[in-house]
Scaffold this active site. Structure first.
Site, PDB file in Angstrom:
ATOM      1  N   ARG A   1     -14.161   2.365  -1.076  1.00  0.00           N
ATOM      2  CA  ARG A   1     -13.378   2.341   0.150  1.00  0.00           C
ATOM      3  C   ARG A   1     -13.167   3.677   0.609  1.00  0.00           C
ATOM      4  O   ARG A   1     -12.000   4.255   0.657  1.00  0.00           O
ATOM      5  CB  ARG A   1     -12.183   1.416   0.219  1.00  0.00           C
TER       6      ARG A   1
ATOM      7  N   ASP B   1       0.708  -1.142  -0.075  1.00  0.00           N
ATOM      8  CA  ASP B   1       0.074   0.096  -0.069  1.00  0.00           C
ATOM      9  C   ASP B   1       0.726   1.230   0.006  1.00  0.00           C
ATOM     10  O   ASP B   1       1.812   1.178   0.375  1.00  0.00           O
ATOM     11  CB  ASP B   1      -1.171  -0.038   1.341  1.00  0.00           C
TER      12      ASP B   1
END
Length: 313
Positions: free
Chosen positions: A214, A127
């Site tokens: 998200r 990420d």
């Protein structure tokens, strides 16, 4: 916990404060990161400026308090750098950026990441920012710019900011999330409730633009999302697997499903243009109190204020 609506003069003063280069001696001042003794990062330690990826790795590797200032260059690579405890990572200006390099806070506490642009971290690496571990407490993400692109498929990059495995006392403030498929996942998986029920996170004054989903998606834990602007996004805020949220004073513009209760609960207060849930999973009287003082912006001010002040400075 009482909250207040901020007036124009206070709003102007706040904007002037945010516009300045972040103070290396600034502790977290808002949200869950102020709990548990507060989040101070590297305050009290030495202040160093790094000009290479190698120097950055060395400066953040240990747990000694240290403020690490990133020079006005683009740090390029294809890796994730682990951050030790008691660290502040601060970009000197918007020119300080990480391209293809992510940051990971793994089983470390008391970390501040401010004024950094992080982009195009490949999914095979990780990420853009990952905060992971049941022992992690007190992390503040502030004035960051997190992005990739929408030209590749949804798995080419991973998350922009994922918070998993029971992390506690996190605040995400004045950050711009944009041009990405999967914005911010909170809670590791549907089967990880034993850890992730402990999660506590605040999202405030954030700008979400051109994100598919998200914004964030939260499982099991507790979250407070307020004073944020969502523009041209797909699915918005998603509360899942028993998560408990307060969603307050946010503005949604051209967002497919602004607030979705998908097995979790949302205490929805004074949001602009939310779409009603077709099958809400919680009683209309559900109330979630985050337990700290805060102020809300007038809805009429949020889009302009947040889009101007979120991101790097």
């Amino acid at each position: 916990m009482k909250f207040f609506t901020i007036g124009f003069s206070a709003l102007l003063a706040l904007a002037q404060l945010i516009a300045a280069t972040p103070d290396p001696n600034q502790a977290a001042y808002l949200g869950y990161a102020t709990h548990n003794g507060g989040t101070t990062g590297g305050i009290g330690g030495t202040i160093v400026t790094v000009t290479s990826v190698a120097a950055l790795k060395v400066a953040v590797a240990d747990d000694v308090p240290r403020v690490v200032m990133l020079a006005n260059i683009t740090f390029t690579g294809n890796e994730v750098i682990k951050i030790g405890a008691n660290k502040s990572l601060i970009g000197i200006s918007p020119a300080a950026s990480l391209l293809g390099i992510g940051l990971r806070v793994l089983e470390k506490s008391n970390v501040i990441i401010r004024n950094l642009k992080i982009s195009k971290v490949l999914g095979e690496v990780g990420d853009a920012i990952a905060i992971q571990g049941i022992s992690v407490k007190n992390v503040w993400i502030d004035q960051c710019d997190l992005s990739s692109d929408m030209e590749h498929d949804k798995d080419y990059y991973d998350g922009l900011l994922d918070i998993t495995h029971g992390v506690q006392y996190v605040s995400v403030t004045y950050t711009k999330f944009h041009d990405h498929w999967k914005g911010s996942l909170v809670g590791h998986s549907d089967s990880n409730g034993a850890e992730d029920a402990a999660i506590t996170v605040t999202y405030a004054y954030n700008y979400w633009y051109n994100i598919n989903s998200r914004l964030p998606s939260l499982r099991f834990g507790k979250g407070h999302i307020f004073n944020s602007y969502f523009l041209d996004c797909g699915d918005g805020i998603n509360t899942r697997q028993g998560a408990q949220l307060r969603v307050e004073s946010n503005v949604f513009s051209n967002v497919g499903t602004p607030i979705l209760e998908d097995g979790g609960c949302a205490d929805e207060i004074n949001n602009q243009d939310p779409i009603p849930n077709l099958a809400p999973s919680c009683a209309p009287t559900y109330i979630y109190d985050p337990g700290y003082p805060y102020t809300t912006l007038p809805l009429s001010s949020i889009a302009a204020y947040v889009s101007t002040n979120a991101g790097t400075h």
